[in-house]
Motif scaffolding. Structure first.
Motif, PDB file in Angstrom:
ATOM      1  N   ALA A 171      47.842  51.385  44.182  1.00 10.74           N
ATOM      2  CA  ALA A 171      47.991  51.726  42.769  1.00 10.74           C
ATOM      3  C   ALA A 171      47.404  50.612  41.920  1.00 10.74           C
ATOM      4  N   GLN A 172      47.036  51.011  40.725  1.00 12.89           N
ATOM      5  CA  GLN A 172      46.438  50.047  39.828  1.00 12.89           C
ATOM      6  C   GLN A 172      47.417  48.947  39.449  1.00 12.89           C
ATOM      7  N   THR A 173      48.708  49.245  39.568  1.00 10.28           N
ATOM      8  CA  THR A 173      49.711  48.268  39.147  1.00 10.28           C
ATOM      9  C   THR A 173      50.160  47.355  40.274  1.00 10.28           C
ATOM     10  N   ALA A 174      49.642  47.573  41.489  1.00 12.61           N
ATOM     11  CA  ALA A 174      50.142  46.786  42.617  1.00 12.61           C
ATOM     12  C   ALA A 174      49.726  45.328  42.452  1.00 12.61           C
ATOM     13  N   THR A 175      50.738  44.490  42.212  1.00  9.13           N
ATOM     14  CA  THR A 175      50.454  43.100  41.878  1.00  9.13           C
ATOM     15  C   THR A 175      49.724  42.376  42.988  1.00  9.13           C
ATOM     16  N   ASN A 176      50.237  42.543  44.222  1.00  9.76           N
ATOM     17  CA  ASN A 176      49.624  41.772  45.311  1.00  9.76           C
ATOM     18  C   ASN A 176      48.179  42.205  45.533  1.00  9.76           C
ATOM     19  N   GLN A 177      47.926  43.516  45.450  1.00 13.07           N
ATOM     20  CA  GLN A 177      46.561  44.010  45.605  1.00 13.07           C
ATOM     21  C   GLN A 177      45.640  43.348  44.576  1.00 13.07           C
ATOM     22  N   ASN A 178      46.108  43.321  43.346  1.00 13.69           N
ATOM     23  CA  ASN A 178      45.267  42.796  42.284  1.00 13.69           C
ATOM     24  C   ASN A 178      44.958  41.314  42.500  1.00 13.69           C
ATOM     25  N   THR A 179      45.937  40.596  42.989  1.00 16.06           N
ATOM     26  CA  THR A 179      45.694  39.170  43.247  1.00 16.06           C
ATOM     27  C   THR A 179      44.634  39.001  44.332  1.00 16.06           C
ATOM     28  N   TRP A 180      44.799  39.792  45.409  1.00 18.16           N
ATOM     29  CA  TRP A 180      43.835  39.673  46.505  1.00 18.16           C
ATOM     30  C   TRP A 180      42.436  40.039  46.033  1.00 18.16           C
ATOM     31  N   ILE A 181      42.354  41.116  45.271  1.00 20.22           N
ATOM     32  CA  ILE A 181      41.042  41.556  44.794  1.00 20.22           C
ATOM     33  C   ILE A 181      40.404  40.465  43.939  1.00 20.22           C
ATOM     34  N   GLY A 182      41.261  39.784  43.161  1.00 18.49           N
ATOM     35  CA  GLY A 182      40.740  38.674  42.360  1.00 18.49           C
ATOM     36  C   GLY A 182      40.073  37.621  43.247  1.00 18.49           C
ATOM     37  N   PHE A 183      40.731  37.282  44.346  1.00 13.58           N
ATOM     38  CA  PHE A 183      40.139  36.271  45.241  1.00 13.58           C
ATOM     39  C   PHE A 183      38.900  36.805  45.946  1.00 13.58           C
ATOM     40  N   MET A 184      38.892  38.119  46.241  1.00 12.45           N
ATOM     41  CA  MET A 184      37.688  38.692  46.863  1.00 12.45           C
ATOM     42  C   MET A 184      36.499  38.530  45.937  1.00 12.45           C
ATOM     43  N   LYS A 185      36.726  38.861  44.675  1.00 11.34           N
ATOM     44  CA  LYS A 185      35.623  38.767  43.718  1.00 11.34           C
ATOM     45  C   LYS A 185      35.133  37.321  43.640  1.00 11.34           C
ATOM     46  N   ASP A 186      36.079  36.408  43.678  1.00 10.66           N
ATOM     47  CA  ASP A 186      35.725  35.005  43.587  1.00 10.66           C
ATOM     48  C   ASP A 186      34.912  34.578  44.808  1.00 10.66           C
ATOM     49  N   GLU A 187      35.350  35.041  45.986  1.00  9.14           N
ATOM     50  CA  GLU A 187      34.651  34.693  47.220  1.00  9.14           C
ATOM     51  C   GLU A 187      33.206  35.212  47.179  1.00  9.14           C
ATOM     52  N   LEU A 188      33.056  36.438  46.597  1.00  8.42           N
ATOM     53  CA  LEU A 188      31.727  37.056  46.569  1.00  8.42           C
ATOM     54  C   LEU A 188      30.751  36.276  45.697  1.00  8.42           C
ATOM     55  N   LYS A 189      31.264  35.372  44.877  1.00  9.65           N
ATOM     56  CA  LYS A 189      30.374  34.604  44.013  1.00  9.65           C
ATOM     57  C   LYS A 189      29.616  33.542  44.800  1.00  9.65           C
ATOM     58  N   LYS A 190      30.086  33.256  46.015  1.00 10.34           N
ATOM     59  CA  LYS A 190      29.433  32.217  46.816  1.00 10.34           C
ATOM     60  C   LYS A 190      28.007  32.620  47.140  1.00 10.34           C
ATOM     61  N   PRO A 191      27.095  31.623  47.241  1.00  5.14           N
ATOM     62  CA  PRO A 191      25.673  31.937  47.429  1.00  5.14           C
ATOM     63  C   PRO A 191      25.366  32.747  48.679  1.00  5.14           C
ATOM     64  N   GLU A 192      26.134  32.509  49.783  1.00  8.11           N
ATOM     65  CA  GLU A 192      25.771  33.232  51.000  1.00  8.11           C
ATOM     66  C   GLU A 192      25.989  34.732  50.851  1.00  8.11           C
ATOM     67  N   TYR A 193      26.742  35.156  49.810  1.00 11.19           N
ATOM     68  CA  TYR A 193      26.992  36.591  49.637  1.00 11.19           C
ATOM     69  C   TYR A 193      26.171  37.173  48.505  1.00 11.19           C
ATOM     70  N   LYS A 194      25.057  36.502  48.145  1.00  5.15           N
ATOM     71  CA  LYS A 194      24.333  36.956  46.960  1.00  5.15           C
ATOM     72  C   LYS A 194      23.745  38.347  47.125  1.00  5.15           C
ATOM     73  N   ASP A 195      23.534  38.765  48.365  1.00  2.56           N
ATOM     74  CA  ASP A 195      22.954  40.090  48.588  1.00  2.56           C
ATOM     75  C   ASP A 195      24.027  41.195  48.677  1.00  2.56           C
TER      76      ASP A 195
END
Ligand SMILES: Nc1ncnc2c1ncn2[C@@H]1O[C@H](COP(=O)(O)OP(=O)(O)OP(=O)(O)O)[C@@H](O)[C@H]1O
Ligand SMILES: Nc1ncnc2c1ncn2[C@@H]1O[C@H](COP(=O)(O)OP(=O)(O)OP(=O)(O)O)[C@@H](O)[C@H]1O
Ligand SMILES: [Mg+2]
Ligand SMILES: [Mg+2]
Lengths: 380, 506, 342, 351
Positions: C172-196
């Motif tokens: 669900a959109q309100t699931a707190t833990n999901q949202n936190t994890w997704i936040g870190f995923m987005k952050d991880e994706l910013k790393k150069p090795e994941y530019k593609d």
């Protein structure tokens, strides 16, 4: 005697028709029974017996019995804290049950109440986050409830759509809008004095402060439904819309105003919910409609309209609430509680029927034993 | 009292049947014999127990005591289906159709002609219906849904249904109450043919002339008890009335002459598309205006539109010189208009409410004090009118649905007269009312008119129109075709206008 | 009601007051205190009969009973019945249990009730899903949110060769833990090795099989070149896997996220899914139980830096914001999935 | 005497083909309106996203609809008799698990389906008996059994679940394979639909259901075995919910105690959108099936044109309202048209 007459009313056969379940409740509370044309000797006694056997009275009695038993036998039930929990948790259902009863009496239903409450809460959270003052927000939210009720009511009365279908639609729509408005946020930082109002108790008693406004609403609703022309009209509209129209009752306006009332109280409930649980989320009060409807049904309100009493509905709601509280205290699992709720609902419609059949059998036996007095009802 | 003919066994008979509803003893030890080839009339006041007797015969009610005999042997009908299977066809007093089904399906429910594998033959159903309608001279589309049929059309469908059984016993509870002369004539033609073919017929009607025209025997009930069962030959209408009412008949059409006053209701060029067109007329104070026409002429529709239950597309209505808003019954009521509708079960009464509540439904504002209902005022208003109209009831708190048909009609009248209207529209006011009470209702209407009320009376009972109206308006195909003064109104002149032949001067 | 506030009560005017609510445990900890006997630890999962919570609560039961205390479990049968959860907290308060281990359906809604419980001497441990920090004594976290978010991206990147479009299927959109994890995923994706790698969409399946199904279908139709889906929810990953395994995308579109080995076994074996991860829910429940007993015995108060032993799980230290972390998640693939049964 | 007047020359057997034609068309229009909405919606989506109606896309659309269609058809039968069955979601859940439990132990898939249908039918009998024998309001009774069956379901199942690994692979592939773009599940559903619709239309007992829904009182007087028919309707509904449960298991490969929770509202929406009147006696099974197809398609369309899931629920609700409003407006128009037609033919006859 009213019972045996039922046998012949053929409309009572099909399960979907005006039904027997609450049939005995149709003579409204306190109607003086003995008639001018009465030559029935024991009319008063029978009328009293019939009144006592009405389902709403039975539900009320059940509630009292349950409370008494729980006070004596269930640990932790009778203390003020628990009673305040019980009332506080049942309050949202009891609030919406008031206008819902009137709406159902008029022959319609509103399934969107939970969503309306959720939407009001979501809007409240959103506006609060934007820095608006709570004293402005609350009236706005209630206004929103008026609008929600209007939408339901207009679709039903102007377009002639079935309310069940319309409000299933708005059930989704209002919840969806709430989701769009508040998204994944959850707003918890409402001002403390409001949070306190929604959760504190009255002085040293077990009565939550918020129960006071509810009592006021209850009195208003009871008077309107059972002692005013409006209430009389509602019953007529619910029992036969066409005959009501031919009697000059403004059927559409009547129904529309009941939808508006339901929307308004639902929004109010939404505001209360957000404050009581100190949390405004888009999915607040999800599924509340089923609890309301279960309580109202248990209280003997007939969903075909035209029958029922407010007292019955309120008793039904609190019976369910108290039962849940007691069952939790004695460690009955949630699953078993669900079963009990279901069984209670089934009994609520079967019991009056069985009682009636038993009564009829008894009457028949009596009739064959001793032929009734030859006196016939006087003409006029 | 009865002298059973020893050489013949009745096809269907009741012996010593009693039936009570609570304290109401609807039938007390009643016996009745129906013979093949004989039309038997059942007479009695409203609430005498006629319909109850029929329901006992048809298996709807189980008698408390007594037996039903089929071909001389006792039977127990456990439901209407049993009676039907035994060859008993019944037309109940109130039409019971399936509004969503087509007329043809209504007639053949549960016994549709079938094709291979037990499939319903829809085509045969339709054709059989068309044939039945042709026999009855009814102009209805077999595929039309029953919803929206006028009471008269519904009654015709019921008749067609009963005929379709080719039953040995045909029972008809007031089949003609909503019909006009021509349909009645057709019906009687068909019933005579059936009777000659060996069917037994039981017929109920409050129009005594019909009893004499159709039947050979008549059984009279009073207060649930059997009064007499005798051949019709040699009886007069007065005899029959005496048996029913227990006294001599008052004058049936006690029309008083009243002073005709100002125009009270004025209808100008009223049109509702597809229903009626360009209807204009006036009703004056002190006047009873009759509105005649064939079934389906659109009379009820005009009344409904004037009262505001239906909207009109063009034209205007004035009450005491003030215009009425279209589609607003509450305003019309406030202005002093009352409408006694034709369909008492759907429109006139809330069947699931008490007699008292029904009578008071039109007076919610007047009986309230400071916005709250005044129980005492409600009660006395109800008692007052129930007594004045001689409603026969056990208790005012009883459901109105438990009253006999005629007494229900009286409650509808009571409900509207209690509003003290200035203009009263009555649509078939005496449908299903017994002769004695009919005279009462007529006297009441006449009295009210004399007191200055303006009355518009719609009726399919032509003698009633001729006997009561100061002036007769006639409708045909949704148009007013004639306006006939009391002196000139005869059966011929009215029927001519109603069938659209003699377009006499309006 | 409104008399007091002429200018109206707004968010800002109450901001300062809001943070200080909730009874802070002022008593000091005694790490060497004996474990009290006769305690009752009540588990209140998000939903009873949810297999995941049953595993973790069973783990909790073992731990609690091993210490000689009493265990009980109550809860609502719906995962979104916040009001029901509140009334269970109320009931437990009434019954004077020693500690509640709760997985919160809503971070805020339980606060009033939980604080009332704490006022009445009940210790509150949250596990799996936290409330606001001011309403509980301790949060037992399954794994650090950061770890979970980042490792899922790493798993996915490996499966698609560091290249292509990916999407997330959340609950669900309100699931707190999901949202936190997704936040870190987005952050991880910013790393150069994941530019593609492009994250094209976050979809929500509401933890409902049918909705998750249709959301998966929609993702694949909307992005025909989609290479992978991360679903950090056990219901979502299961539904997505079932859909993929029966469609032409099987094996072509990669799927990873959080799932239980039992749910996912069939899909790993038939090649729909290469690898996914999860912590051991039984250990999570057990740790919550040990923590609850430690709190109730006064060995810890929940302040950061305190240490307690959790049976054979070893010793744990309370971290920032009174959070205890269970450890790193386990990655499951074809080679090891056979060894797990939960 | 009133019977002397001349008769108004009635036309013999008014065989009016024009009216009949219109009527026929009207009856079909009700379903047609939904069909048109559906086609327009699918076409528009296809234009926006060409992958939508790919082979896989069509297959998905059909698969998504099957379970809801089955349950909606059963529900429609009950609603036509002027009753309602709110317990379908619970019945679906418990029969899906029953089937799964059987397969879990390595049972025969056909037997599993039969068991699911039987379990569903058994609960149908319970509902039907309560409603028809007790003659009590269906809404209350089935709300009660909704709770009861749901409770029994979770007591029985506890936290167990059936996962794809527990099922024979033949069973799960039956859940998604098919002939060309038409999945087996959709074929099965279509067969059930056509059979049920044909039965309602062409058998006396089927017509009885319409009759008793239209007027229970008249049905009793006409000798329709009311209780038997109501019972039959509920058993049909239960059996179809059971079958849907088995298909759910095949399709999703996963069942636990929450399966089917809250499904009743979706089913009721589908039936209502499909034009089956809650007052009984009217509507068709094809309409209900189309309604179900429309609802599930909306939920496929929205994600595939990239609408954020945040909006889905609101759009769902609004579309549902639109669908019933449009249906109503069309019906009103047609009724008006008919009224004028009738008036015209009448005057033509007498004219
Ligand atoms: N279902 C019922 N419940 C209670 N009383 C009933 C019921 N049906 C009929 N009665 C009563 O039985 C008596 C006989 O009614 P019945 O309908 O047989 O009269 P009727 O002769 O047909 O009158 P009418 O000419 O008005 O149709 C009436 O007093 C009526 O109130
Ligand atoms: N709701 C409706 N929908 C369609 N047609 C209707 C509707 N109501 C009435 N009609 C038709 O309109 C015509 C005129 O109505 P109606 O029969 O009430 O006129 P009437 O002159 O008052 O006849 P009656 O003597 O039966 O009262 C009839 O043919 C009837 O079938
Ligand atoms: Mg009668
Ligand atoms: Mg008329």
């Amino acid at each position: 005697m009213a019972d045996s007459s039922r046998e012949t009313a053929p409309a009572k056969t099909g399960a979907g028709t005006p039904k027997a379940g609450t049939g005995t409740a149709k003579v409204q509370a306190g109607t003086p029974q003995a008639g001018a044309g009465t030559s029935v000797p024991d009319g008063r006694a029978r009328a009293w017996a019939r009144d006592a056997l009405r389902w709403d009275t039975v539900v009320g009695a059940l509630l009292v019995v349950l409370l008494l038993c729980s006070f004596s036998f269930v640990d932790n039930f009778g203390n003020a804290l628990n009673l305040s929990f019980l009332i506080g948790n049942t309050l949202p259902i009891a609030m919406i049950a008031l206008p819902m009863t009137m709406l159902v009496v008029s022959g319609e239903i509103d399934l969107s109440v939970g969503s309306t409450a959720g939407l009001a809460g979501a809007v409240m959270g959103k506006l609060w986050n934007q820095g608006m003052s709570i004293e402005t927000i609350i009236p706005l939210c209630i206004l929103l409830g008026v609008v929600c009720g209007l939408v339901n009511g207009l679709l039903v009365t102007r377009l002639g759509l079935p309310s069940l279908a319309v409000t299933i639609g708005t059930l989704a729509a209002y919840r969806g809008i709430a989701q769009i408005v508040l998204g994944s946020n959850s707003v918890t930082d409402f001002p403390q004095q409001y949070l306190n109002f929604a959760s504190d108790r009255l002085g040293g008693t077990f009565v939550p402060q918020a129960a006071l406004p509810w009592v006021v609403l209850l009195v208003v609703a009871a008077v309107v439904l059972h002692a005013t022309p409006v209430g009389r009209s509602l019953f007529a509209v619910g029992a036969s819309q066409e005959a009501a129209r031919f009697a000059g009752i403004r059927v559409k306006r009547m129904k529309l105003s009941m939808f508006v009332a339901t929307g308004t109280v639902s929004a109010l409930t939404g505001v209360f919910w957000a404050l009581h649980y100190a949390s405004a989320r888009y999915d607040n009060a999800t599924g509340l409609e089923l609890s309301v409807i279960a309580g109202v049904l248990l209280g003997g309100i007939d969903f075909d309209g035209g029958k029922g009493t407010l007292g019955g509905a309120v008793a039904g709601v609190f019976l369910l609430g108290a039962l849940q509280n007691v069952m939790s205290l004695v460690n009955v699992s949630a699953q078993s509680q669900t079963v009990v709720t279901g069984v209670l609902l089934v009994i609520s419609v079967l019991a009056p029927r069985v009682a009636r059949q038993a009564g009829r059998a008894r009457a028949r036996r009596k009739a064959s034993a001793a032929p009734p007095p030859g006196a016939l009802p006087a003409t006029g | 009292m009865t002298d059973p003919e020893p050489e013949r066994t009745p096809v269907l008979a009741l012996e010593g049947v009693s039936k009570s509803f609570g304290a109401v003893r609807a039938l007390r030890d009643v016996s009745l014999q129906l013979y093949a080839g004989e039309a038997h009339a059942l007479a009695g006041e409203n609430g005498a127990g006629k319909s109850t007797l029929i329901k006992a015969l048809a298996g709807v009610h189980r008698p408390d005591s007594g037996t039903v005999l089929l071909d001389g042997a006792p039977v127990v009908f456990h439901g209407p289906a049993d009676a039907r299977d035994a060859g008993v066809a019944v037309i109940y007093q109130e039409p019971t159709l399936f509004p969503d089904l087509s007329v043809a399906e209504n007639i053949f429910v549960g016994r549709q002609p079938r094709r291979s594998f037990g499939r319903v033959d829809h085509r045969a159903v339709k054709e059989a219906t068309a044939a039945l309608f042709a026999r009855l001279g009814v102009d209805l589309d077999p595929e039309q849904p029953a919803r929206g049929l006028s009471i008269a059309d519904q009654q015709l469908v019921e008749i067609a249904k009963a005929l379709s059984f080719d039953a040995r016993v045909l029972i008809m509870d007031e089949p003609t109450a909503a019909l006009t002369g021509s349909e009645v004539a057709r019906l009687f033609g068909v019933v005579r043919a059936l009777r000659e073919g060996g069917a037994a017929v039981l017929f109920i009607s409050h129009r005594l002339e019909e009893v004499f025209a159709l039947c050979q025997r008549v059984t009279t009930l009073r207060d649930g008890g059997l009064i007499a069962s005798e051949p019709v030959d040699g009886l007069t209408e007065d005899d029959l009335v005496r048996r029913m009412v227990g006294r001599d008949l008052d004058e049936l059409y006690p029309k008083q002459d009243a002073e005709v006053g100002d125009v009270a209701l004025s209808v100008r060029r009223l049109t509702r598309e597809g229903v009626f067109t360009d209807v204009s007329f006036d009703v004056h104070r002190g006047e009873i205006v009759g509105l005649a026409g064939l079934v389906g002429a659109g009379r009820s529709e005009v009344a409904r539109a004037v009262f505001g239950v239906d909207r009109w597309d063009a034209g205007e209505v004035h009450l005491d010189g003030r215009p009425l808003k279209p589609g607003a019954p509450s305003l019309a009521m406030a202005a002093g208009l009352a409408l006694v509708p034709e369909d008492r079960r759907a429109q006139g009464l809330v069947m699931d409410m008490s007699i008292e509540r029904n009578i008071n439904l039109t007076g919610l504002r007047t009986t309230a004090r400071a916005g709250l209902m005044d129980r005492g005022a409600e009660r006395s208003r109800a008692v007052d009118w129930a007594v004045r109209l001689q409603v026969k009831y056990a208790r005012l708190a009883d459901l109105v649905g438990t009253l006999s048909g005629g007494n229900q009609q009286k409650v509808v009248l009571a409900k509207w007269l209690a509003t003290g209207p200035r203009v009263l529209i009555v649509d078939e006011p005496t449908r299903g009312i017994d002769v004695g009470t009919k005279a009462e209702v007529h006297r009441l209407l006449s009295q009210l008119a004399a007191d200055g009320l303006a009355v518009l009376m719609i009726s399919s009972d032509l003698p009633e129109i001729l006997g009561m109206a100061d002036r007769v308006l006639v409708m045909h195909e949704g148009r007013l075709t004639a306006e006939i003064a009391r002196e000139d109104a005869t059966e011929e002149s009215v029927m001519a206008a109603a069938t659209g032949r003699g377009r006499s001067a309006a | 009601l409104t008399v007091a506030a002429c200018g109206g009560t707004t968010k800002k005017s109450t901001d300062d007051a809001a943070n200080s609510s909730g009874p802070k445990s002022s008593a000091s900890a005694n790490p060497s205190a004996a474990t009290k006997k006769g305690l009752t630890v009540a588990y209140l999962p998000k939903q009873v009969n949810n297999p995941y919570f049953t595993i973790s609560d069973t783990g909790g039961k073992k731990a609690v009973e091993a210490l000689g205390e009493k265990y009980k479990e109550v809860g609502t049968s719906s995962g979104t019945d916040t009001a029901g959860q509140v009334s269970y907290v109320n009931t437990l308060t009434q019954q004077q249990v020693s500690a509640i281990a709760v997985s919160a359906q809503d971070p805020g809604a339980l606060c009033t009730a939980l604080n009332q419980a704490r006022k009445n001497g009940v210790k509150v441990v949250t596990y799996d899903s936290d409330t606001n920090a001011s309403c509980r004594d301790l949060f037992v976290s399954q794994a650090s949110s950061e770890d979970l978010g980042r490792t899922e991206v790493q798993l996915m990147a490996k499966q698609i060769g560091n290249k292509g479009q990916i999407a997330i299927l959340s609950a669900a959109q309100t699931a707190t833990n999901q949202n936190t994890w997704i936040g870190f995923m987005k952050d991880e994706l910013k790393k150069p090795e994941y530019k593609d790698i492009q994250l094209v969409k976050v979809a929500y399946g509401n933890d409902d099989a049918q909705t998750s199904f249709q959301q998966t279908q929609g993702l694949l139709q909307q992005y025909p070149n989609l290479k992978g889906i991360i679903s950090p929810t056990t219901v979502g990953i299961k539904a997505a896997a079932q859909y993929l395994s029966g469609s032409r995308y099987k094996g072509k579109v990669q799927l990873t996220g959080l799932g239980t080995p039992n749910d996912m076994r069939a899909y790993v074996n038939n090649g729909t899914v290469q690898a996914f991860e999860l912590w051991d829910p039984a250990k999570l429940g057990a740790l919550a139980g040990y923590a609850a007993v430690a709190l109730a015995s006064g060995q810890i108060t929940g302040a950061s830096g305190q240490t307690f032993t959790a049976g054979d799980l070893g010793s744990f230290t309370v971290g920032q914001d009174s959070v205890v972390v269970l450890g790193k998640p386990t990655v499951f693939d074809k080679s090891n999935i056979g060894q797990f049964n939960f | 005497m009133t019977m002397t007047a001349e008769q108004p020359t009635p036309a013999t057997a008014p065989e009016a083909p024009s009216t009949t034609g219109v009527l026929d068309r009207v009856l079909k229009v009700r379903e047609l309106a939904i069909a048109v909405v559906l086609v327009v919606m699918l076409t528009a989506t296809q234009l926006d996203n060409s992958a939508f109606l790919s082979q896989q896309g069509i297959k998905d659309l059909l698969l998504n609809a099957t379970i809801l269609v089955l349950v909606a058809v059963g529900q429609a039968v009950v609603v036509i008799t002027r009753n309602v069955d709110l317990s379908v979601g619970s019945v679906l859940g418990i029969s899906a698990f029953a089937a799964g439990d059987l397969l879990h132990g390595g049972g025969n898939p056909v037997l599993a389906v039969v068991v699911a249908v039987a379990v569903g039918a058994a609960f149908g009998v319970v509902n039907g008996l309560l409603v028809s024998l007790g003659q009590v309001p269906a809404l209350v009774v089935t709300l009660g059994t909704l709770y009861i069956i749901r409770g029994l379901d979770s007591i029985w199942i506890g936290s167990r679940q059936i996962t794809a690994a527990d099922l024979p692979s033949g069973f799960t592939s039956f859940g998604h394979d098919g002939i060309g773009v038409v999945p087996y599940l959709a074929l099965l559903t279509a067969v059930v639909l056509v059979a049920a619709a044909y039965y309602l239309r062409s058998y006396r007992s089927g017509r009885d259901m319409y009759a008793l829904g239209s007027s229970p009182e008249a049905a009793r007087l006409a000798g329709v075995p009311v209780r038997k028919r109501i019972l039959a309707a509920y058993v049909t509904c239960g059996a179809l919910a059971g079958l849907a449960g088995a298909l759910y298991l095949a399709r999703f490969g996963n069942v636990d105690s929450g399966t089917g929770n809250g499904y009743e509202l979706t089913v009721v929406s589908a039936v209502v959108v499909g034009g089956v009147a809650f007052t009984g006696g009217s509507g068709s099974l094809y309409g209900a099936a189309l309604g179900a197809l429309l609802l599930t398609s909306i939920n496929s369309v929205l994600p595939s044109i990239g609408v954020s899931s945040v909006w889905v629920q609101a759009i769902d609700g609004v579309l549902l309202l639109l669908a019933i409003a449009v249906d109503r407006v069309v019906a009103l128009r047609v009724a008006g048209l008919l009224r004028k037609r009738a008036a015209q033919t009448r005057s033509a006859h007498h004219g």
